[in-house]
Design a protein around this motif. Structure first.
Motif, short mmCIF file in Angstrom:
data_model
loop_
_atom_site.label_atom_id
_atom_site.label_comp_id
_atom_site.label_asym_id
_atom_site.label_seq_id
_atom_site.Cartn_x
_atom_site.Cartn_y
_atom_site.Cartn_z
N SER A 25 0.82 -1.21 0.00
CA SER A 25 0.00 0.00 0.00
C SER A 25 0.85 1.27 0.00
O SER A 25 0.40 2.32 -0.45
CB SER A 25 -0.95 0.01 1.20
N ALA A 26 2.09 1.19 0.46
CA ALA A 26 2.97 2.36 0.45
C ALA A 26 3.28 2.81 -0.98
O ALA A 26 3.64 3.97 -1.20
CB ALA A 26 4.26 2.06 1.20
N LEU A 27 3.14 1.91 -1.94
CA LEU A 27 3.45 2.23 -3.33
C LEU A 27 2.20 2.18 -4.21
O LEU A 27 2.31 2.06 -5.42
CB LEU A 27 4.52 1.26 -3.87
N ASP A 28 1.04 2.29 -3.60
CA ASP A 28 -0.21 2.29 -4.37
C ASP A 28 -0.38 3.58 -5.15
O ASP A 28 0.22 4.60 -4.83
CB ASP A 28 -1.42 2.11 -3.44
N GLY A 29 -1.24 3.53 -6.13
CA GLY A 29 -1.55 4.73 -6.90
C GLY A 29 -0.63 4.90 -8.09
O GLY A 29 0.16 4.04 -8.44
N ASP A 30 -0.73 6.06 -8.69
CA ASP A 30 0.05 6.39 -9.88
C ASP A 30 1.39 6.96 -9.44
O ASP A 30 1.53 8.16 -9.21
CB ASP A 30 -0.72 7.40 -10.73
N ILE A 31 2.37 6.09 -9.32
CA ILE A 31 3.69 6.51 -8.80
C ILE A 31 4.76 6.57 -9.89
O ILE A 31 5.91 6.89 -9.58
CB ILE A 31 4.17 5.58 -7.67
N LEU A 32 4.42 6.28 -11.13
CA LEU A 32 5.43 6.22 -12.19
C LEU A 32 6.30 7.47 -12.27
O LEU A 32 7.49 7.37 -12.54
CB LEU A 32 4.77 5.97 -13.55
N ASP A 33 5.70 8.64 -12.05
CA ASP A 33 6.45 9.88 -12.21
C ASP A 33 6.70 10.60 -10.89
O ASP A 33 7.02 11.79 -10.88
CB ASP A 33 5.72 10.79 -13.20
N VAL A 34 6.59 9.87 -9.79
CA VAL A 34 6.87 10.44 -8.47
C VAL A 34 8.34 10.19 -8.15
O VAL A 34 8.85 9.08 -8.32
CB VAL A 34 5.96 9.81 -7.40
N ASN A 35 9.02 11.21 -7.70
CA ASN A 35 10.43 11.11 -7.36
C ASN A 35 10.65 10.06 -6.26
O ASN A 35 9.87 9.98 -5.33
CB ASN A 35 10.92 12.49 -6.89
N PHE A 36 11.72 9.28 -6.40
CA PHE A 36 12.01 8.25 -5.40
C PHE A 36 12.11 8.82 -3.99
O PHE A 36 11.65 8.19 -3.05
CB PHE A 36 13.30 7.49 -5.75
N THR A 37 12.68 10.00 -3.84
CA THR A 37 12.79 10.58 -2.50
C THR A 37 11.41 10.89 -1.92
O THR A 37 11.20 10.72 -0.72
CB THR A 37 13.67 11.84 -2.49
N GLU A 38 10.48 11.31 -2.75
CA GLU A 38 9.11 11.55 -2.29
C GLU A 38 8.43 10.25 -1.88
O GLU A 38 7.53 10.25 -1.03
CB GLU A 38 8.28 12.24 -3.37
N LEU A 39 8.84 9.14 -2.48
CA LEU A 39 8.31 7.83 -2.11
C LEU A 39 8.99 7.27 -0.87
O LEU A 39 8.58 6.22 -0.36
CB LEU A 39 8.48 6.85 -3.28
N GLY A 40 10.03 7.95 -0.40
CA GLY A 40 10.74 7.50 0.79
C GLY A 40 11.92 6.60 0.53
O GLY A 40 12.42 5.94 1.43
N TYR A 41 12.40 6.56 -0.71
CA TYR A 41 13.54 5.70 -1.06
C TYR A 41 14.76 6.57 -1.32
O TYR A 41 14.77 7.37 -2.24
CB TYR A 41 13.20 4.84 -2.28
N GLU A 42 15.76 6.37 -0.49
CA GLU A 42 17.01 7.13 -0.61
C GLU A 42 18.07 6.27 -1.27
O GLU A 42 17.81 5.14 -1.67
CB GLU A 42 17.42 7.62 0.77
N SER A 43 19.27 6.79 -1.34
CA SER A 43 20.34 6.15 -2.12
C SER A 43 20.66 4.73 -1.68
O SER A 43 20.87 3.86 -2.53
CB SER A 43 21.60 7.01 -2.10
N LEU A 44 20.67 4.43 -0.40
CA LEU A 44 20.97 3.07 0.04
C LEU A 44 19.92 2.08 -0.44
O LEU A 44 20.26 0.99 -0.91
CB LEU A 44 21.09 3.01 1.56
N ALA A 45 18.66 2.45 -0.33
CA ALA A 45 17.59 1.56 -0.79
C ALA A 45 17.67 1.38 -2.31
O ALA A 45 17.44 0.28 -2.82
CB ALA A 45 16.23 2.12 -0.40
N LEU A 46 18.04 2.45 -3.02
CA LEU A 46 18.15 2.34 -4.47
C LEU A 46 19.36 1.49 -4.88
O LEU A 46 19.30 0.76 -5.87
CB LEU A 46 18.22 3.71 -5.11
N LEU A 47 20.44 1.56 -4.12
CA LEU A 47 21.59 0.69 -4.40
C LEU A 47 21.21 -0.78 -4.24
O LEU A 47 21.56 -1.62 -5.07
CB LEU A 47 22.76 1.02 -3.48
N GLU A 48 20.51 -1.09 -3.16
CA GLU A 48 20.06 -2.46 -2.94
C GLU A 48 19.08 -2.88 -4.03
O GLU A 48 19.12 -3.99 -4.54
CB GLU A 48 19.43 -2.61 -1.56
N THR A 49 18.20 -1.97 -4.41
CA THR A 49 17.24 -2.24 -5.48
C THR A 49 17.99 -2.55 -6.78
O THR A 49 17.67 -3.51 -7.48
CB THR A 49 16.30 -1.04 -5.67
#
Length: 87
Positions: A25-49
C-alpha cells in the motif's frame, strides 16, 4: 534471467524487498512519475534495489543509470533498455 519486460509491479516488489517492508500500500496509486525521495527511497535503498535487479534480470546497471533515474518510470525504462540490448 527473465525475457519478460521489467514492469512497475516488478519494481514495486523489489523496492519493498530492498527496504524490508511487506506492505504494497505504500506504493499504491500512480507513482510512475513520483520522485524516489518523495516515495521515501534514498540512495541506500536504491543501491540495494539496483543490485537485486542486476541479479534477477542479469543486467548491469552502472551508477549513472541508477542514480539518474529519478522516478520509477526512469528506472523501468533504463532496465528495459538494457534488457532489449541483451536480447
Amino acid at each position: 534471467m527473465t525475457s519478460s519486460p521489467f514492469t512497475l509491479a516488478d519494481l514495486k516488489r523489489i523496492l519493498l524487498e530492498s527496504a524490508g517492508a511487506d506492505d504494497l500500500s505504500a506504493l499504491d496509486g500512480d507513482i510512475l512519475d513520483v520522485n524516489f525521495t518523495e516515495l521515501g527511497y534514498e540512495s541506500l535503498a536504491l543501491l540495494e534495489t539496483g543490485s537485486r535487479i542486476e541479479r534477477e534480470y542479469a543486467v548491469e546497471l552502472d551508477d549513472s543509470a541508477l542514480f539518474d533515474a529519478m522516478t520509477p518510470r526512469d528506472l523501468i525504462e533504463a532496465v528495459n533498455g538494457l534488457l532489449a540490448t541483451a536480447a
